[in-house]
Design a protein around this motif. Structure first.
Motif, PDB file in Angstrom:
ATOM      1  N   UNK A   1      -1.502   3.181  -7.411  1.00 40.49           N
ATOM      2  CA  UNK A   1      -0.675   2.374  -8.313  1.00 40.49           C
ATOM      3  C   UNK A   1       0.468   3.196  -8.879  1.00 40.49           C
ATOM      4  N   UNK A   2       0.156   4.437  -9.282  1.00 38.10           N
ATOM      5  CA  UNK A   2       1.187   5.314  -9.848  1.00 38.10           C
ATOM      6  C   UNK A   2       2.259   5.637  -8.816  1.00 38.10           C
ATOM      7  N   UNK A   3       1.835   5.932  -7.587  1.00 40.59           N
ATOM      8  CA  UNK A   3       2.792   6.282  -6.540  1.00 40.59           C
ATOM      9  C   UNK A   3       3.611   5.073  -6.104  1.00 40.59           C
ATOM     10  N   UNK A   4       2.997   3.892  -6.120  1.00 42.04           N
ATOM     11  CA  UNK A   4       3.734   2.676  -5.771  1.00 42.04           C
ATOM     12  C   UNK A   4       4.763   2.331  -6.844  1.00 42.04           C
ATOM     13  N   UNK A   5       4.359   2.473  -8.115  1.00 44.45           N
ATOM     14  CA  UNK A   5       5.222   2.079  -9.230  1.00 44.45           C
ATOM     15  C   UNK A   5       6.325   3.082  -9.480  1.00 44.45           C
TER      16      UNK A   5
ATOM     17  N   UNK B   1       9.745   6.520  -6.584  1.00 47.34           N
ATOM     18  CA  UNK B   1      11.092   7.063  -6.428  1.00 47.34           C
ATOM     19  C   UNK B   1      11.194   8.487  -6.967  1.00 47.34           C
ATOM     20  N   UNK B   2      10.221   8.883  -7.795  1.00 52.87           N
ATOM     21  CA  UNK B   2      10.266  10.236  -8.344  1.00 52.87           C
ATOM     22  C   UNK B   2       8.902  10.908  -8.428  1.00 52.87           C
ATOM     23  N   UNK B   3       7.836  10.160  -8.176  1.00 51.36           N
ATOM     24  CA  UNK B   3       6.493  10.710  -8.252  1.00 51.36           C
ATOM     25  C   UNK B   3       5.907  10.817  -6.849  1.00 51.36           C
ATOM     26  N   UNK B   4       5.383  11.993  -6.500  1.00 52.43           N
ATOM     27  CA  UNK B   4       4.846  12.221  -5.158  1.00 52.43           C
ATOM     28  C   UNK B   4       3.456  12.843  -5.248  1.00 52.43           C
ATOM     29  N   UNK B   5       2.751  12.843  -4.133  1.00 54.99           N
ATOM     30  CA  UNK B   5       1.426  13.462  -4.113  1.00 54.99           C
ATOM     31  C   UNK B   5       1.519  14.961  -4.362  1.00 54.99           C
TER      32      UNK B   5
ATOM     33  N   UNK C   1       6.348   9.890 -15.260  1.00 53.36           N
ATOM     34  CA  UNK C   1       7.367  10.724 -15.875  1.00 53.36           C
ATOM     35  C   UNK C   1       7.796  10.039 -17.161  1.00 53.36           C
ATOM     36  N   UNK C   2       8.298  10.813 -18.119  1.00 54.93           N
ATOM     37  CA  UNK C   2       8.600  10.219 -19.413  1.00 54.93           C
ATOM     38  C   UNK C   2       9.724   9.196 -19.335  1.00 54.93           C
TER      39      UNK C   2
END
Length: 214
Positions: A78-82, A85-89, A153-154
């Motif tokens: 869910x986090x990676x889908x949402x 654009x800036x969050x990766x494994x 990310x904030x």
């Protein structure tokens, strides 16, 4: 000068030995990075063990039990889908480092001011000059483990600055220079309590969910 060299050897050995024996605030699970490499192959119901909170660490002193910590695969997806654009494994694989040496730990409160039984943990993990936030539930689940509920990310929250203030800050890293630099990088954020206190500020209680203890 030869005497100085001789005298410095025991100190150097002691310093090295102290570093080796220094206890980490968070011990990464040996399989965590390997599991994250194949997160998209894992079922939503599976949990990945991130590591273990150490007794006496910053996380433990603010209220989190010294116990194992897990991240549900469904929440990772869910986090990676949402925030893909800036969050990766690869970013998520660095979470243990953030938890080992946090810069700020703050109690999370909802927009209505209610306490959500969660802490937000910030550290020296950035994406494009924006720090990563790890949200952790302040209670043990039925298996006696801590659970990461969110990671973002904030800049995913427009009101993130309100989440780090005098009222909800629990801990500021003891390294004053590093902590002040972190706040400078975050732009318009000021060090809580006017930078007059570092280390543990206060801890919060939580319902264990198992035996009605706090």
């Amino acid at each position: 000068s030869r005497l100085e060299k001789v005298n410095s050897i025991p100190n150097a050995k002691f310093s090295l030995r102290k570093q080796r024996n220094e206890k980490k605030g968070f011990e990464e699970d040996r399989y965590f990075a390997r599991q994250m490499d194949k997160w998209n192959e894992l079922g939503d119901g599976k949990r990945i063990k991130v590591g273990t909170i150490s007794e006496g660490s910053a996380l433990n002193r603010t209220g989190l039990p010294a116990s194992s910590m897990y991240f549900d695969v469904g929440k990772i997806k869910k986090a990676l889908d949402k925030h893909g654009d800036h969050l990766t494994s690869d970013i998520i694989k660095q979470i243990p480092e953030l938890l080992n040496d946090p810069i700020v730990i703050a109690e999370y409160k909802g927009s209505d001011g209610s306490i959500k039984n969660t802490v937000n943990v910030y550290g020296n993990l950035f994406v494009n000059d924006t720090p990563i936030v790890v949200g952790i539930v302040m209670n043990l689940d039925s298996s006696g483990s801590n659970v990461i509920t969110n990671i973002r990310t904030i800049h995913a929250r427009s009101n993130f600055a309100k989440q780090i203030n005098d009222d909800n800050v629990l801990y500021l890293n003891e390294d004053k220079e590093k902590t002040r630099k972190w706040f400078q990088v975050c732009g318009n954020l000021n060090v809580p309590l006017e930078g007059a206190k570092f280390g543990l500020i206060h801890s919060i209680s939580f319902d264990s969910g198992i035996d009605n203890r706090k």
